[in-house]
Design a protein around this motif. Structure first.
Motif, PDB file in Angstrom:
ATOM      1  N   ALA A  53       0.859  -1.241  -0.101  1.00  0.00           N
ATOM      2  CA  ALA A  53       0.014   0.086   0.040  1.00  0.00           C
ATOM      3  C   ALA A  53       0.856   1.277   0.051  1.00  0.00           C
ATOM      4  CB  ALA A  53      -0.815  -0.002   1.092  1.00  0.00           C
ATOM      5  N   ALA A  54       1.852   1.093   0.863  1.00  0.00           N
ATOM      6  CA  ALA A  54       2.938   2.335   0.705  1.00  0.00           C
ATOM      7  C   ALA A  54       3.467   2.778  -0.507  1.00  0.00           C
ATOM      8  CB  ALA A  54       3.710   2.300   1.810  1.00  0.00           C
ATOM      9  N   LEU A  55       3.977   1.590  -1.187  1.00  0.00           N
ATOM     10  CA  LEU A  55       4.469   1.728  -2.401  1.00  0.00           C
ATOM     11  C   LEU A  55       3.404   2.136  -3.567  1.00  0.00           C
ATOM     12  CD1 LEU A  55       6.487  -1.767  -2.666  1.00  0.00           C
ATOM     13  CD2 LEU A  55       7.388   0.574  -3.019  1.00  0.00           C
ATOM     14  N   VAL A 100      10.185   7.712 -15.607  1.00  0.00           N
ATOM     15  CA  VAL A 100       9.903   8.866 -14.724  1.00  0.00           C
ATOM     16  C   VAL A 100      10.331   8.477 -13.512  1.00  0.00           C
ATOM     17  CG1 VAL A 100       7.667   9.319 -15.844  1.00  0.00           C
ATOM     18  CG2 VAL A 100       7.668   7.847 -13.956  1.00  0.00           C
ATOM     19  N   GLY A 101      11.119   7.358 -13.042  1.00  0.00           N
ATOM     20  CA  GLY A 101      11.666   7.238 -11.649  1.00  0.00           C
ATOM     21  C   GLY A 101      12.242   5.774 -11.507  1.00  0.00           C
ATOM     22  N   ILE A 102      12.823   5.695 -10.617  1.00  0.00           N
ATOM     23  CA  ILE A 102      13.630   4.467  -9.965  1.00  0.00           C
ATOM     24  C   ILE A 102      13.118   4.089  -8.852  1.00  0.00           C
ATOM     25  CG2 ILE A 102      15.802   3.725  -9.398  1.00  0.00           C
ATOM     26  CD1 ILE A 102      16.870   6.100 -11.140  1.00  0.00           C
ATOM     27  N   VAL A 103      12.787   2.919  -8.399  1.00  0.00           N
ATOM     28  CA  VAL A 103      12.860   1.987  -7.269  1.00  0.00           C
ATOM     29  C   VAL A 103      13.758   1.024  -6.991  1.00  0.00           C
ATOM     30  CG1 VAL A 103      11.119   0.680  -5.980  1.00  0.00           C
ATOM     31  CG2 VAL A 103      10.088   2.151  -7.624  1.00  0.00           C
ATOM     32  N   ALA A 104      14.679   1.736  -5.916  1.00  0.00           N
ATOM     33  CA  ALA A 104      15.772   0.441  -5.479  1.00  0.00           C
ATOM     34  C   ALA A 104      15.054  -0.293  -4.466  1.00  0.00           C
ATOM     35  CB  ALA A 104      17.015   1.332  -5.132  1.00  0.00           C
ATOM     36  N   VAL A 105      15.610  -1.476  -4.107  1.00  0.00           N
ATOM     37  CA  VAL A 105      14.981  -2.402  -2.821  1.00  0.00           C
ATOM     38  C   VAL A 105      16.283  -2.613  -2.099  1.00  0.00           C
ATOM     39  CG1 VAL A 105      14.159  -4.692  -2.659  1.00  0.00           C
ATOM     40  CG2 VAL A 105      13.593  -3.159  -4.414  1.00  0.00           C
ATOM     41  N   GLY A 148      16.326  13.658 -14.273  1.00  0.00           N
ATOM     42  CA  GLY A 148      15.260  14.254 -13.884  1.00  0.00           C
ATOM     43  C   GLY A 148      14.121  13.416 -13.240  1.00  0.00           C
ATOM     44  N   LEU A 149      14.701  12.293 -12.510  1.00  0.00           N
ATOM     45  CA  LEU A 149      13.668  11.179 -12.047  1.00  0.00           C
ATOM     46  C   LEU A 149      13.339  11.178 -10.625  1.00  0.00           C
ATOM     47  CD1 LEU A 149      15.468   8.398 -14.187  1.00  0.00           C
ATOM     48  CD2 LEU A 149      13.628   9.772 -14.769  1.00  0.00           C
ATOM     49  N   PHE A 150      12.481  10.706 -10.021  1.00  0.00           N
ATOM     50  CA  PHE A 150      12.272  10.414  -8.818  1.00  0.00           C
ATOM     51  C   PHE A 150      12.897   9.166  -8.266  1.00  0.00           C
ATOM     52  CE2 PHE A 150       8.418   8.076 -10.287  1.00  0.00           C
ATOM     53  CZ  PHE A 150       8.606   7.078  -9.698  1.00  0.00           C
ATOM     54  N   LEU A 151      13.435   9.036  -7.102  1.00  0.00           N
ATOM     55  CA  LEU A 151      13.693   7.897  -6.504  1.00  0.00           C
ATOM     56  C   LEU A 151      13.274   7.318  -5.178  1.00  0.00           C
ATOM     57  CD1 LEU A 151      16.300   5.827  -6.278  1.00  0.00           C
ATOM     58  CD2 LEU A 151      17.559   7.597  -5.023  1.00  0.00           C
ATOM     59  N   VAL A 152      12.782   6.165  -5.234  1.00  0.00           N
ATOM     60  CA  VAL A 152      12.035   5.441  -4.184  1.00  0.00           C
ATOM     61  C   VAL A 152      12.875   4.378  -3.528  1.00  0.00           C
ATOM     62  CG1 VAL A 152      10.024   3.966  -3.369  1.00  0.00           C
ATOM     63  CG2 VAL A 152       9.551   6.374  -4.868  1.00  0.00           C
ATOM     64  N   GLU A 153      12.918   4.430  -2.099  1.00  0.00           N
ATOM     65  CA  GLU A 153      13.559   3.224  -1.589  1.00  0.00           C
ATOM     66  C   GLU A 153      12.514   2.356  -1.118  1.00  0.00           C
ATOM     67  OE1 GLU A 153      16.401   2.475   2.660  1.00  0.00           O
ATOM     68  OE2 GLU A 153      15.420   4.614   2.133  1.00  0.00           O
ATOM     69  N   ASP A 154      12.605   1.121  -1.748  1.00  0.00           N
ATOM     70  CA  ASP A 154      12.037   0.121  -1.060  1.00  0.00           C
ATOM     71  C   ASP A 154      12.636  -0.583   0.059  1.00  0.00           C
ATOM     72  OD1 ASP A 154      10.566  -2.474  -0.267  1.00  0.00           O
ATOM     73  OD2 ASP A 154      10.074  -2.801  -2.272  1.00  0.00           O
ATOM     74  N   ALA A 155      12.258  -0.134   1.351  1.00  0.00           N
ATOM     75  CA  ALA A 155      12.908  -0.321   2.486  1.00  0.00           C
ATOM     76  C   ALA A 155      12.183  -1.416   3.185  1.00  0.00           C
ATOM     77  CB  ALA A 155      13.454   0.711   3.280  1.00  0.00           C
ATOM     78  N   ALA A 156      11.448  -2.374   2.675  1.00  0.00           N
ATOM     79  CA  ALA A 156      10.682  -3.354   3.348  1.00  0.00           C
ATOM     80  C   ALA A 156      11.109  -4.116   4.430  1.00  0.00           C
ATOM     81  CB  ALA A 156       9.944  -4.485   2.391  1.00  0.00           C
ATOM     82  N   CYS A 157      12.366  -4.208   4.200  1.00  0.00           N
ATOM     83  CA  CYS A 157      13.267  -5.247   5.142  1.00  0.00           C
ATOM     84  C   CYS A 157      14.390  -4.633   6.007  1.00  0.00           C
ATOM     85  CB  CYS A 157      14.014  -6.338   4.441  1.00  0.00           C
ATOM     86  SG  CYS A 157      12.973  -7.228   3.343  1.00  0.00           S
ATOM     87  N   LEU A 199      16.966   8.231   2.501  1.00  0.00           N
ATOM     88  CA  LEU A 199      17.935   8.128   1.239  1.00  0.00           C
ATOM     89  C   LEU A 199      17.240   8.310  -0.086  1.00  0.00           C
ATOM     90  CD1 LEU A 199      19.402   4.643   2.748  1.00  0.00           C
ATOM     91  CD2 LEU A 199      20.290   7.242   3.004  1.00  0.00           C
ATOM     92  N   ALA A 200      15.945   8.612  -0.214  1.00  0.00           N
ATOM     93  CA  ALA A 200      15.225   8.934  -1.171  1.00  0.00           C
ATOM     94  C   ALA A 200      14.197   9.896  -1.223  1.00  0.00           C
ATOM     95  CB  ALA A 200      14.780   7.606  -1.807  1.00  0.00           C
ATOM     96  N   ASP A 201      13.383   9.996  -2.168  1.00  0.00           N
ATOM     97  CA  ASP A 201      11.958  11.024  -2.177  1.00  0.00           C
ATOM     98  C   ASP A 201      11.013  10.394  -1.199  1.00  0.00           C
ATOM     99  OD1 ASP A 201      13.134  12.979  -3.925  1.00  0.00           O
ATOM    100  OD2 ASP A 201      12.937  11.455  -5.299  1.00  0.00           O
ATOM    101  N   VAL A 202      10.798   9.108  -1.407  1.00  0.00           N
ATOM    102  CA  VAL A 202       9.842   8.361  -0.403  1.00  0.00           C
ATOM    103  C   VAL A 202      10.625   6.956  -0.053  1.00  0.00           C
ATOM    104  CG1 VAL A 202       7.758   7.174  -0.505  1.00  0.00           C
ATOM    105  CG2 VAL A 202       7.969   9.424  -1.219  1.00  0.00           C
TER     106      VAL A 202
END
Length: 381
Positions: A60-62, A124-129, A149-158, A172-175
């Motif tokens: 849901a957060a993602l 439009v963006g990057i999601v790192a895990v 010009g991209l957003f960056l998301v940190e999937d910090a699930a763990c 470490l990221a925009d979200v």
């Protein structure tokens, strides 16, 4: 009877029971209430961010991250390939296309060079895990994002409690998004969090996670009778206050839980360091790992399925690591991620949690040595 050594196990007890009882006595059990507000304030501090929003789960957060960052149909988002598919699903929930980037062979996080190769005019963006609780290469990824010009998301699930170059996972990221599923380092059984320094994203996510309106808690103190107006499609992505109470108790435990997991990881490394049929997971020198999972890479000559079967027969729970997303039929991915595909075929997760005793760790390590050697020998006959 053979003792079962669990793959993962929460650490809960009287503190969590009392926290739940306190919520029950408060009369506010539903989502986004006063206990959630207390948890959000404390978790934002843990994550090194200005704002935290408690959610029903990490998926849901993602999804909220994609919506608040403006992802729309026709867009592409580069996603680290080695991850539970919730990461790619969130991009698809927004109508966009996940484009999977291959991962580093040592710590399995998104390879910056793969991101550069995957960028198109639609990106439009990057999601790192943060795979298994170890942060990705965020300085390099931030530079790529800014350059294009991209957003960056940190999937910090763990990775609640992890650090990268002295900075907290979540900062470490925009979200950043976190999971509090039962196998995570801190847990309420389910649950998640959306974390950001941007007030505009936090406010929009809060609106969307309550059906697109202002939450009841913020209306409670009004001297009038405010009647919300629905002007945007939202969702019921709220964490219950019962779960938030558990999470407050879990945050008190976090330092001890991380220390216990680190001790287990160090002991496994000591017991298996000279066993050449497995490659051990590493902690990068500029990071602090949460060790949400302990994942071995089996030699290519070893039949992983047979190893897993024999370990389970001994009462030792185990599983594959996580998924090479690009091979999942849902995504119809055309690009190959050779590193991710290889480790997807060879990874084996063995018991890792804060409740493991030294005797149990020794039992697991000994069984791994015996079983892997026997399976390899049987193949060579």
């Amino acid at each position: 009877m053979t003792e079962v050594i669990a793959l993962g196990q929460p650490t809960v007890g009287d503190a969590e029971l009392e926290a739940i009882a306190e919520v029950l006595r408060s009369g506010w059990l539903a989502g986004a209430g006063p206990t959630c507000a207390r948890f959000e304030q404390r978790f934002a501090a843990v994550a090194g961010a200005s704002h935290a929003l408690a959610t029903s789960n990490c998926g849901a957060a993602l999804h909220l991250a994609m919506l608040t960052l403006g992802v729309k149909p026709g867009d592409e988002v580069v996603v680290g390939d080695y991850t539970f598919p919730a990461t790619g699903h969130a991009v698809m929930y927004a109508g966009a296309k996940p484009v999977f980037g291959d991962v580093r062979p040592d710590i399995w996080t998104l390879e910056p060079a793969a991101v550069e190769a995957a960028i198109t005019p639609k990106t439009v963006g990057i999601v790192a895990v943060d795979v298994a609780g170890q942060c990705a290469d965020y300085d390099e990824l931030r530079a790529i994002a800014d350059r294009h010009g991209l957003f960056l998301v940190e999937d910090a699930a763990c990775s609640a409690g992890a650090t990268y170059r002295g900075r907290a996972a979540g900062s470490l990221a925009d979200v950043a998004t976190f999971s509090f599923h039962g196998r995570k380092g801190i847990t309420a059984g389910e649950g998640g969090a959306f974390v950001t320094d941007r007030q505009d994203l936090a406010a929009h996510a809060r609106k969307l996670h309550t059906y697109g309106i202002e939450g009841a808690l913020s209306r409670e103190a009004s001297r009038e009778l405010p009647i919300p107006s629905f002007d945007e499609l939202g969702y019921n992505y709220r964490m219950s206050d019962v779960a938030a109470g558990m999470m407050l108790a879990q945050l008190d435990r976090l330092p001890d839980l991380l220390a216990a997991r680190r001790q287990v990881a160090a002991r496994y490394a000591e017991l298996l360091k000279d066993f050449d049929l497995v490659t051990l997971p590493i902690e990068a020198p500029d990071r602090e790992h949460t060790w949400q999972a302990y994942i071995l890479t089996l030699d290519p000559t070893v039949d992983r399925s047979e190893v897993a079967l024999r370990l389970r027969e001994r009462g030792i729970q185990c599983n594959f690591g996580t998924y090479a997303s690009h091979v999942q039929p849902l995504y119809g991915a055309s690009s190959a991620c050779s590193v991710s595909a290889d480790i997807f075929a060879r990874h084996l997760a063995i018991p890792m949690h804060a409740n493991l005793t030294d005797t149990q760790v020794e039992t697991v390590a000994s069984a791994v040595r015996e079983v892997v050697t026997a399976v390899r020998s049987s193949r060579s006959l």
